[in-house]
Design a protein around this motif. Structure first.
Motif, short mmCIF file in Angstrom:
data_model
loop_
_atom_site.label_atom_id
_atom_site.label_comp_id
_atom_site.label_asym_id
_atom_site.label_seq_id
_atom_site.Cartn_x
_atom_site.Cartn_y
_atom_site.Cartn_z
N GLU A 93 0.82 -1.21 0.00
CA GLU A 93 0.00 0.00 0.00
C GLU A 93 0.85 1.27 0.00
OE1 GLU A 93 -4.04 1.22 -0.31
OE2 GLU A 93 -2.94 -0.62 -0.65
N HIS A 94 2.05 1.18 0.54
CA HIS A 94 2.95 2.33 0.53
C HIS A 94 3.39 2.66 -0.90
CE1 HIS A 94 4.12 0.96 4.87
NE2 HIS A 94 2.90 1.49 4.82
N GLY A 95 3.59 1.66 -1.71
CA GLY A 95 3.93 1.89 -3.11
C GLY A 95 2.76 2.46 -3.89
N ALA A 96 1.54 2.10 -3.50
CA ALA A 96 0.35 2.59 -4.18
C ALA A 96 0.15 4.09 -3.97
CB ALA A 96 -0.88 1.82 -3.71
N LEU A 97 0.83 4.67 -3.00
CA LEU A 97 0.76 6.12 -2.79
C LEU A 97 1.23 6.91 -4.02
CD1 LEU A 97 2.11 6.23 0.86
CD2 LEU A 97 -0.18 6.94 0.13
N TRP A 98 1.93 6.27 -4.94
CA TRP A 98 2.50 6.92 -6.12
C TRP A 98 1.48 7.08 -7.25
CZ3 TRP A 98 6.09 10.14 -6.80
CH2 TRP A 98 6.83 10.27 -7.96
N HIS A 99 0.35 6.38 -7.18
CA HIS A 99 -0.61 6.40 -8.29
C HIS A 99 -1.00 7.83 -8.68
CE1 HIS A 99 -0.98 2.18 -8.80
NE2 HIS A 99 -1.51 1.96 -7.61
N VAL A 100 -1.45 8.61 -7.75
CA VAL A 100 -1.90 9.97 -8.06
C VAL A 100 -0.73 10.91 -8.32
CG1 VAL A 100 -3.12 11.98 -7.14
CG2 VAL A 100 -4.14 9.70 -6.94
N PRO A 101 0.26 11.02 -7.40
CA PRO A 101 1.33 11.99 -7.64
C PRO A 101 2.17 11.70 -8.88
CG PRO A 101 1.42 11.16 -5.38
CD PRO A 101 0.38 10.36 -6.10
N GLY A 102 2.43 10.44 -9.17
CA GLY A 102 3.23 10.09 -10.34
C GLY A 102 2.44 10.13 -11.63
N GLY A 103 1.30 9.46 -11.64
CA GLY A 103 0.50 9.38 -12.85
C GLY A 103 -0.06 10.71 -13.30
N TYR A 104 -0.65 11.45 -12.37
CA TYR A 104 -1.25 12.73 -12.74
C TYR A 104 -0.20 13.76 -13.14
CZ TYR A 104 -6.00 11.38 -11.70
OH TYR A 104 -7.23 10.77 -11.74
N ALA A 105 0.97 13.71 -12.53
CA ALA A 105 2.03 14.65 -12.90
C ALA A 105 2.45 14.43 -14.35
CB ALA A 105 3.23 14.50 -11.97
N MET A 106 2.63 13.17 -14.76
CA MET A 106 2.99 12.89 -16.16
C MET A 106 1.90 13.37 -17.09
SD MET A 106 5.05 9.34 -16.76
CE MET A 106 3.82 8.29 -16.04
N ARG A 107 0.66 13.05 -16.76
CA ARG A 107 -0.46 13.43 -17.64
C ARG A 107 -0.54 14.94 -17.78
NH1 ARG A 107 -5.33 9.59 -15.72
NH2 ARG A 107 -6.15 9.92 -17.81
N GLU A 108 -0.34 15.66 -16.68
CA GLU A 108 -0.38 17.12 -16.72
C GLU A 108 0.75 17.67 -17.59
OE1 GLU A 108 0.54 20.72 -13.61
OE2 GLU A 108 -0.64 19.03 -12.86
N LEU A 109 1.93 17.14 -17.42
CA LEU A 109 3.09 17.62 -18.16
C LEU A 109 2.97 17.34 -19.66
CD1 LEU A 109 5.93 18.89 -17.73
CD2 LEU A 109 6.81 16.55 -17.67
N LEU A 110 2.37 16.20 -20.01
CA LEU A 110 2.28 15.80 -21.42
C LEU A 110 1.09 16.42 -22.14
CD1 LEU A 110 3.25 12.05 -21.08
CD2 LEU A 110 4.71 13.97 -21.76
N GLY A 111 0.23 17.10 -21.41
CA GLY A 111 -0.94 17.70 -22.06
C GLY A 111 -1.99 16.64 -22.29
N GLN A 112 -2.34 16.40 -23.54
CA GLN A 112 -3.33 15.36 -23.83
C GLN A 112 -2.72 14.01 -23.49
OE1 GLN A 112 -5.70 15.44 -27.47
NE2 GLN A 112 -5.11 13.32 -27.77
N ALA A 113 -3.25 13.37 -22.50
CA ALA A 113 -2.83 12.03 -22.08
C ALA A 113 -4.06 11.40 -21.44
CB ALA A 113 -1.66 12.11 -21.12
N LEU A 114 -4.83 10.70 -22.24
CA LEU A 114 -6.15 10.25 -21.83
C LEU A 114 -6.18 8.87 -21.18
CD1 LEU A 114 -8.02 11.37 -25.07
CD2 LEU A 114 -7.90 12.59 -22.89
N SER A 115 -5.21 8.06 -21.49
CA SER A 115 -5.20 6.68 -21.03
C SER A 115 -4.75 6.58 -19.58
CB SER A 115 -4.25 5.88 -21.92
OG SER A 115 -4.22 4.54 -21.55
N ILE A 116 -5.27 5.59 -18.88
CA ILE A 116 -4.79 5.31 -17.53
C ILE A 116 -3.31 4.97 -17.62
CG2 ILE A 116 -5.37 2.85 -17.61
CD1 ILE A 116 -6.29 3.18 -14.66
N VAL A 117 -2.55 5.32 -16.59
CA VAL A 117 -1.11 5.04 -16.57
C VAL A 117 -0.93 3.64 -15.98
CG1 VAL A 117 1.16 5.81 -15.81
CG2 VAL A 117 -0.64 7.50 -16.22
N PRO A 118 -0.44 2.67 -16.76
CA PRO A 118 -0.27 1.32 -16.21
C PRO A 118 0.77 1.32 -15.11
CG PRO A 118 0.81 1.47 -18.33
CD PRO A 118 0.08 2.77 -18.13
N SER A 119 0.67 0.37 -14.19
CA SER A 119 1.50 0.41 -13.01
C SER A 119 1.88 -0.98 -12.51
CB SER A 119 0.74 1.16 -11.90
OG SER A 119 1.54 1.33 -10.77
N MET A 120 2.97 -1.02 -11.76
CA MET A 120 3.43 -2.23 -11.09
C MET A 120 4.00 -1.83 -9.74
SD MET A 120 4.02 -5.37 -10.84
CE MET A 120 5.05 -6.48 -9.95
#
Length: 193
Positions: A93-120
Motif C-alpha cells: 500500500e505504501h507503493g500505491a501512494l504513487w498512483h496519483v502523484p506520479g500518474g497525474y504529474a505525467m499526464r499534466e506535463l504531457l498535455g493530452q494524455a487520456l489513457s490510464i497510466v499502467p503500473s506495477m
C-alpha cells in the motif's frame, strides 16, 4: 509530511532496431527513479493518504526530469507507465501512494494524455528489478505500444525506503506486427480506443 529523497536516478534507452530493419528514427524509452525514505516502515499506519499530497511535487519533478532526459518535447512522448518497489520494512500500500502523484504529474506535463497510466508495485530488497509496463498515453488498446522498461538502482530500495518510478517512450515496440488498434486508428479519444 516531509518527503525525504535520498537520490534520483534516470536511465534512457536509444532503440535503433530490435533485430529487424534499422528504424528511421530511434525510439527512446526512459525511466526516472526517486529513492524516498518510507515514513511508515516497520509499523502499520491506518491513515497514510496524506503522503499522496506530499508526493505531488516529487511527481512533477520526476516527470520534468525524465522528459528533459528524453529531449524535452512533450509531443514526442507516445507511451508511459509507472511503478514502485517498497523496501522490506514496508507494505504494498505504501507503493500505491504513487498512483496519483506520479500518474497525474505525467499526464499534466504531457498535455493530452487520456489513457490510464499502467503500473506495477512490489516489495523488494536492494537491487530489485522492476519491470514497468508501458502503453499508449491516449488509448490503452493501441497494441503496438504494449511494452515495458526495466528499472533498477543498485543500492535501492533499502528496507526503510521506497523506489518510486515513472517511465516514458517516444514510440511502441520497434517492429510491431501483431495487428490490433494502431496509433493512427485512435478515434474515440476515451482513453481506450
Amino acid at each position: 509530511m516531509n518527503v525525504d529523497v535520498r537520490k534520483i536516478v534516470v536511465g534512457v534507452e536509444d532503440v535503433r532496431h530490435d533485430g529487424g530493419p534499422k528504424l528511421d528514427k530511434p525510439i527512446l524509452k526512459g525511466f526516472v527513479a526517486a529513492i524516498v525514505k518510507n515514513p511508515f516502515a516497520g509499523r502499520y499506519v491506518e491513515d497514510i493518504q496524506g503522503m499522496m499530497d506530499a508526493l505531488k511535487p516529487l511527481g512533477l519533478e520526476c516527470s520534468t526530469t525524465l522528459l528533459k532526459a528524453m529531449g524535452g518535447d512533450p509531443k514526442s512522448i507516445e507511451g508511459y507507465g509507472k511503478g514502485s518497489v517498497v523496501g522490506t520494512a514496508g507494505e504494498l500500500e505504501h507503493g500505491a501512494l504513487w498512483h496519483v502523484p506520479g500518474g497525474y504529474a505525467m499526464r499534466e506535463l504531457l498535455g493530452q494524455a487520456l489513457s490510464i497510466v499502467p503500473s506495477m508495485t512490489k516489495i523488494g530488497t536492494v537491487g530489485t528489478i522492476l519491470d514497468i509496463p508501458l502503453h499508449h498515453k491516449d488509448a490503452a488498446y493501441v497494441r503496438s505500444h504494449f511494452d515495458g522498461i526495466t528499472a533498477f538502482v543498485a543500492d535501492s530500495p533499502r528496507p526503510d525506503e521506497i523506489m518510486f518510478t515513472l517511465a516514458m517512450a517516444t514510440g511502441g515496440r520497434p517492429h510491431p506486427r501483431m495487428g490490433g488498434l494502431t496509433q493512427d486508428q485512435i478515434s474515440k479519444w476515451d482513453g481506450q480506443r
